[in-house]
Structure formats: structure tokens, C-alpha cells
Write a protein that holds these residues in place. Structure first.
Motif, mmCIF file in Angstrom:
data_model
loop_
_atom_site.group_PDB
_atom_site.id
_atom_site.type_symbol
_atom_site.label_atom_id
_atom_site.label_comp_id
_atom_site.label_asym_id
_atom_site.label_seq_id
_atom_site.Cartn_x
_atom_site.Cartn_y
_atom_site.Cartn_z
ATOM 1 N N TYR A 206 -26.859 -12.091 -62.101
ATOM 2 C CA TYR A 206 -25.776 -11.224 -63.298
ATOM 3 C C TYR A 206 -26.253 -10.078 -63.303
ATOM 4 N N ASP A 207 -27.560 -9.678 -63.554
ATOM 5 C CA ASP A 207 -28.086 -8.357 -63.832
ATOM 6 C C ASP A 207 -27.842 -7.414 -62.520
ATOM 7 N N THR A 208 -28.157 -8.099 -61.342
ATOM 8 C CA THR A 208 -27.999 -7.294 -60.118
ATOM 9 C C THR A 208 -26.563 -6.865 -59.884
ATOM 10 N N ILE A 209 -25.666 -7.670 -60.012
ATOM 11 C CA ILE A 209 -24.118 -7.465 -60.129
ATOM 12 C C ILE A 209 -23.592 -6.586 -61.011
ATOM 13 N N ARG A 210 -24.024 -6.677 -62.201
ATOM 14 C CA ARG A 210 -23.758 -5.650 -63.414
ATOM 15 C C ARG A 210 -24.247 -4.219 -63.119
ATOM 16 N N PHE B 53 -20.468 -5.814 -52.268
ATOM 17 C CA PHE B 53 -20.203 -4.249 -52.322
ATOM 18 C C PHE B 53 -18.538 -4.006 -52.380
ATOM 19 N N GLN B 54 -17.785 -4.813 -51.649
ATOM 20 C CA GLN B 54 -16.299 -4.654 -51.569
ATOM 21 C C GLN B 54 -15.893 -4.455 -53.105
ATOM 22 N N GLN B 55 -16.345 -5.759 -53.646
ATOM 23 C CA GLN B 55 -15.966 -5.755 -55.239
ATOM 24 C C GLN B 55 -16.444 -4.567 -56.163
ATOM 25 N N ALA B 56 -17.588 -4.011 -55.820
ATOM 26 C CA ALA B 56 -18.352 -3.001 -56.555
ATOM 27 C C ALA B 56 -17.510 -1.596 -56.289
ATOM 28 N N LEU B 57 -17.147 -1.534 -55.016
ATOM 29 C CA LEU B 57 -16.089 -0.139 -54.826
ATOM 30 C C LEU B 57 -15.012 -0.337 -55.345
ATOM 31 N N ALA B 58 -14.332 -1.505 -55.466
ATOM 32 C CA ALA B 58 -13.002 -1.623 -56.403
ATOM 33 C C ALA B 58 -13.172 -1.375 -57.723
ATOM 34 N N VAL B 59 -14.473 -1.887 -58.136
ATOM 35 C CA VAL B 59 -14.576 -1.610 -59.667
ATOM 36 C C VAL B 59 -14.662 -0.092 -59.874
ATOM 37 N N GLY B 60 -15.669 0.365 -58.903
ATOM 38 C CA GLY B 60 -15.867 2.138 -59.320
ATOM 39 C C GLY B 60 -14.521 2.816 -59.080
ATOM 40 N N LYS B 61 -13.434 2.463 -58.252
ATOM 41 C CA LYS B 61 -12.239 3.163 -58.088
ATOM 42 C C LYS B 61 -11.336 2.775 -59.481
ATOM 43 N N LYS B 62 -11.602 1.462 -59.769
ATOM 44 C CA LYS B 62 -10.618 1.505 -61.092
ATOM 45 C C LYS B 62 -11.068 1.765 -62.274
ATOM 46 N N VAL B 63 -12.445 1.900 -62.378
ATOM 47 C CA VAL B 63 -12.930 2.725 -63.601
ATOM 48 C C VAL B 63 -12.212 4.110 -63.820
ATOM 49 N N ARG B 64 -12.368 4.919 -62.498
ATOM 50 C CA ARG B 64 -11.881 6.197 -62.435
ATOM 51 C C ARG B 64 -10.320 6.444 -62.673
ATOM 52 N N SER B 65 -9.807 5.422 -62.224
ATOM 53 C CA SER B 65 -8.280 5.681 -62.148
ATOM 54 C C SER B 65 -7.780 5.116 -63.508
ATOM 55 N N GLU B 66 -8.560 4.237 -64.201
ATOM 56 C CA GLU B 66 -7.903 3.633 -65.544
ATOM 57 C C GLU B 66 -8.523 4.451 -66.677
ATOM 58 N N THR B 67 -9.536 4.924 -66.642
ATOM 59 C CA THR B 67 -10.447 5.458 -67.662
ATOM 60 C C THR B 67 -10.398 7.028 -67.770
ATOM 61 N N GLY B 68 -10.228 7.625 -66.555
ATOM 62 C CA GLY B 68 -10.150 9.176 -66.319
ATOM 63 C C GLY B 68 -11.876 9.647 -66.746
ATOM 64 N N ILE C 224 -16.038 -3.437 -66.163
ATOM 65 C CA ILE C 224 -17.367 -4.161 -65.393
ATOM 66 C C ILE C 224 -17.434 -5.674 -65.713
ATOM 67 N N GLU C 225 -17.252 -6.028 -67.008
ATOM 68 C CA GLU C 225 -17.582 -7.229 -67.609
ATOM 69 C C GLU C 225 -16.602 -8.065 -66.742
ATOM 70 N N THR C 226 -15.320 -7.655 -67.043
ATOM 71 C CA THR C 226 -14.178 -8.492 -66.637
ATOM 72 C C THR C 226 -14.332 -8.894 -64.919
ATOM 73 N N ASN C 227 -14.728 -7.929 -64.359
ATOM 74 C CA ASN C 227 -15.110 -8.089 -62.921
ATOM 75 C C ASN C 227 -16.113 -8.715 -62.604
#
Length: 449
Positions: A94-98, A142-157, A325-328
């Protein structure tokens, strides 16, 4: 399969340690191959930036995996392994993924929400993939991490608010002048802050760079970086007549840009709009100049106030990012749980079926001649007993699969039934004592609820 990370960053180690543990892109291929040659490693990615070096790996045994990375880092860098352990951090499951999700989202960066790290994570993964260093679990992570990074930027600004002095100056220039394409900048002083601000301006479209400094030689060096031109101090006001932006940061103890002379500049300018950035302390530009029509002037305190305000906005965005992040994380763990639970369940059913067949045949041999009807009844009875015995363990294992204790229960089941599951640790090999004890304690807490 466990996912682990061992890393060092700007918070855990000084630059003299970080630079020894860094990797050039040219060394990545050989380093990945060397890492994967360790018995405890089954797929890896090396992320190396100016502020961090992290090795993500899939392993069948926690201690073996972490120790392998420590040894690899020590052997490669020449830094004593005890010192490596003191400066690095390590996480599992868990801690690695988070941690990776937070890194990709810019939440673990020196500048909160910075955008460059997402591209660096992407490049690190693509190199590992190119060189055949990853496996299915690492690829999905890593595919999921990249998707999370993009989602954070697009949804939170989170990256929409500048939080460095130099970049804030550029953002304010864009707000004041609009598109910076084709604009010109006059730089007074050849220090690092002026250089950094100029870099950001050029990256945003500014094409004409003029540099003036007490030392004409230093002015020429800086101007060369931007294909610009160096001028003498005596020519300052002449070139202010054509510049759209003026950046001043000298070590002068008095105003370098004075009100009376600048008033004449404004009278001669064809464009009455000019943007002035005074980063010097003491100030270089007479603050009274800000009162002239068409002039926008920011000093270092003005810029810092904007930075502080923007940082507050980024902190608010970071809270929303943590929720994403927690949801993903939960979704990824559900997927990951199936990667080790399903093969274990299959192995358990196969083992039970082998025993059922063996014991059923023994019983039938002893009973002698039986009718097909009797054989069918005995066979049905054997199947029912096996299915009833396996029902609860399998149901419980599935329910624990998506929890942090899922891997623990899978290991216990493998040990209890002596299962040999492909992709898991070798049969009868003891589990990592520290991890195992922690997970046992967690399991005990769960069962007491």
C-alpha cells in the motif's frame, strides 16, 4: 508478489549523497539488467531526478528485495551500505503504491504540484519497459500512476498557480501583456535570479533578449545563452524605449532606474504598456515609476505575496488530490489482490482435488465390487466434503484480498496446505520476519473486532 520502493530525496539526504546515488540516462539499461539479476527482484523501474532517486521493484520476499536494492546502490555508488540505509526510505505494498501516486501528482516534490515530475516518471517507466526490465504488476502500477498524475492536474488545477519568484513574474507578465510571443525583455544585472526569470520568459515566447551589466563581459555571457545582445549601462534608457519587459536585479545600493529619466522613456515609447520586475534588495527601480500611465511594476515583496497566495491555493488543491489518490489506490489494490489470490485459490482447489482422487481410489479399491450407483454416491460425497471444507477458507481469502492483510492470508494458506504457486515465494521458504510479524499483528486486530 510484493511491490517495494527504496529511495532517497531532498528531505532525506544532502546533495552530496543524492548525486552519488543518481543515474544518468545512459546508465539505466545496464543498471536495470543488474538489478533484475538479483534473486529477490522480479521487475523494476529506476526514477532518477535532481531531487530524488527511487527504485521500484516487484519481489516475492520483502527483505530479499530491499536488501538487494541496498546492496546494488552501495556497490554502484561506493557509499557504505549502512550509510545507504540511513539516508534511504523504503515502502511496501500500500505504502509503495500511495507513494508513487503522490510522486506522479507532484505532492512529494520540493515545489508542491510541480509538473516536471510527471514527465520524469513517464520517461523512467518507458525506459524500463523498453529494456525489458518490468513485469505485468510493475507495468500496471506505473500506467495507473501516470493516469493518477494527469487526473490530479486536470481535476484540481494544482499546477495552475505559480509558486516560484521567477515563474510568478512570468505569469504576471502574461496577465499584463497577454501572449508573450515576439515580446522583448531587457535584463539589468546578470545574476542567477535574472537568468532564471529570463529562461522562463523565453520558454513562454519572448524572443528578444537584451542584457546590461556593470561588467560587460558577464552581460555578454548571459546574452549568449538566449541568442541576445549585451549593451552598456549607458544605453539602458535607450533600449527601455523598445523593451516590453524589464527585469532588474543588481547589487546597487541606489536606484538604477530613476523616475525622471524613465519619464522621458515613456514619452518616446510607441507602445505605452511596459512591465517592470524589480527583484533586487535594495530595490533597483524607483517605486514612483509605478504611478506612470502604462507602467506595471512588481518588486520582490509583491511577487512573494502572489507566491504565498498561490501556495495556499495549491495546498487546497492538494487535499482534493489526496482523495483522488486514495480512490485510485483502492482500485489498484483490488486488481493487485487478484494477482496473488486467484492463483492461490486455484492451487488450493487442485491440491484438494488431487487428495480427493487419491483417497477416493483407495476407498473404492478396499470396498471391492460396487454398483455404478454406489460409486456415484461415494464420489458425490467426497466432492461435497471437499467443497464444504474449502468454502469458508476461499470465501474469507477473497474478502481479505483487497485489504492490506490480503498477502498475509495468502501466504498462510500456502504454508498450511504446502502449495506451490507459480510467481510466489518458493515453497517452505520462511517469510520476512519483520513484515510477517507486522501483518500478523494487523490480522489479530482485525479478528478481535
Amino acid at each position: 508478489m510484493l511491490i517495494i520502493v527504496v529511495g532517497v530525496n531532498h528531505r532525506t539526504a544532502p546533495v552530496e549523497i543524492r548525486e552519488k546515488l543518481s543515474f544518468s540516462e545512459s546508465s539505466i539499461k545496464e543498471s536495470l539488467a543488474q538489478l533484475n539479476s538479483f534473486p529477490g527482484i522480479d521487475g523494476c523501474v529506476i526514477l532518477s531526478t535532481c531531487n530524488r532517486t527511487e527504485i521500484y521493484a516487484a519481489t516475492v520476499e520483502l527483505d530479499d528485495g530491499i536488501n538487494a536494492i541496498w546492496k546494488f546502490l552501495s556497490d554502484r555508488s561506493g557509499v557504505d551500505i549502512f550509510e545507504i540505509k540511513n539516508y534511504t526510505y523504503s515502502h511496501a505494498l500500500y505504502d509503495t503504491i500511495r507513494h508513487l501516486f503522490r510522486v506522479a501528482a507532484g505532492l512529494d516534490s520540493m515545489i508542491l504540484g510541480e509538473t516536471q515530475i510527471l514527465g520524469q516518471v513517464k520517461n523512467a517507466y518507458e525506459l524500463a519497459l523498453k529494456y525489458g526490465a518490468t513485469n505485468r504488476v510493475i507495468n500496471t502500477l506505473f500506467q495507473q500512476a501516470l493516469a493518477v498524475g494527469k487526473k490530479v492536474r486536470s481535476e484540481t488545477g494544482i499546477d495552475k498557480h505559480a509558486v516560484s519568484i521567477s515563474y510568478t513574474a512570468v505569469e504576471l507578465a502574461k496577465q499584463n501583456l497577454g501572449n508573450l510571443d515576439g515580446r522583448s525583455v531587457l535584463i539589468i544585472g546578470a545574476g542567477k535570479m535574472s537568468e532564471l526569470t529570463a529562461k522562463h520568459l523565453v520558454a513562454n515566447g519572448v524572443s528578444g533578449v537584451i542584457v546590461s551589466n556593470r561588467s560587460h563581459e558577464r552581460a555578454a555571457v548571459l546574452a549568449k545563452q538566449f541568442n541576445g545582445r549585451a549593451i552598456t549601462f549607458d544605453e539602458l534608457y535607450k533600449y527601455m524605449e523598445i523593451a516590453d519587459i524589464v527585469i532588474s536585479c543588481t547589487a546597487a545600493s541606489h536606484y538604477v532606474v530613476k523616475l525622471d529619466k524613465f519619464q522621458k522613456v515613456m514619452d518616446k515609447r510607441t507602445s505605452k504598456k511596459i512591465f517592470l520586475i524589480d527583484i533586487a534588495v535594495p530595490r533597483d527601480i524607483d517605486p514612483e515609476i509605478a504611478k506612470l500611465p502604462g507602467v506595471t511594476l512588481y518588486d520582490v515583496d509583491d511577487l512573494q505575496n502572489v507566491v504565498d497566495s498561490n501556495l495556499d491555493e495549491r495546498k487546497k488543491a492538494a487535499l482534493a488530490a489526496e482523495d483522488i489518490i486514495e480512490t485510485n489506490l483502492s482500485e489498484f489494490m483490488k486488481w493487485l489482490s487478484t494477482q496473488f489470490v486467484v492463483p492461490t485459490i486455484v492451487a488450493l482447489r487442485n491440491r484438494a482435488d488431487e487428495i480427493r482422487k487419491q483417497e477416493l481410489q483407495k476407498a473404492l479399491n478396499r470396498l471391492g465390487e460396487l454398483s455404478e450407483h454406489d460409486k456415484k454416491i461415494i464420489n458425490t460425497l467426497a466432492n461435497a466434503i471437499v467443497n464444504q471444507l474449502l468454502h469458508d477458507p476461499i470465501t474469507q481469502l477473497k474478502s481479505y484480498a483487497a485489504t492490506p492483510q490480503g498477502h498475509l492470508y495468502t501466504e498462510i494458506l500456502q504454508n498450511l496446505f504446502n502449495l506451490d504457486v507459480e510467481g510466489e515465494r518458493p515453497k517452505n521458504k520462511p517469510s520476512s520476519s519483520k513484515f510477517y510479524e507486522e501483518m500478523l499483528a494487523a490480522a489479530a486486530n482485525d479478528s478481535s473486532k
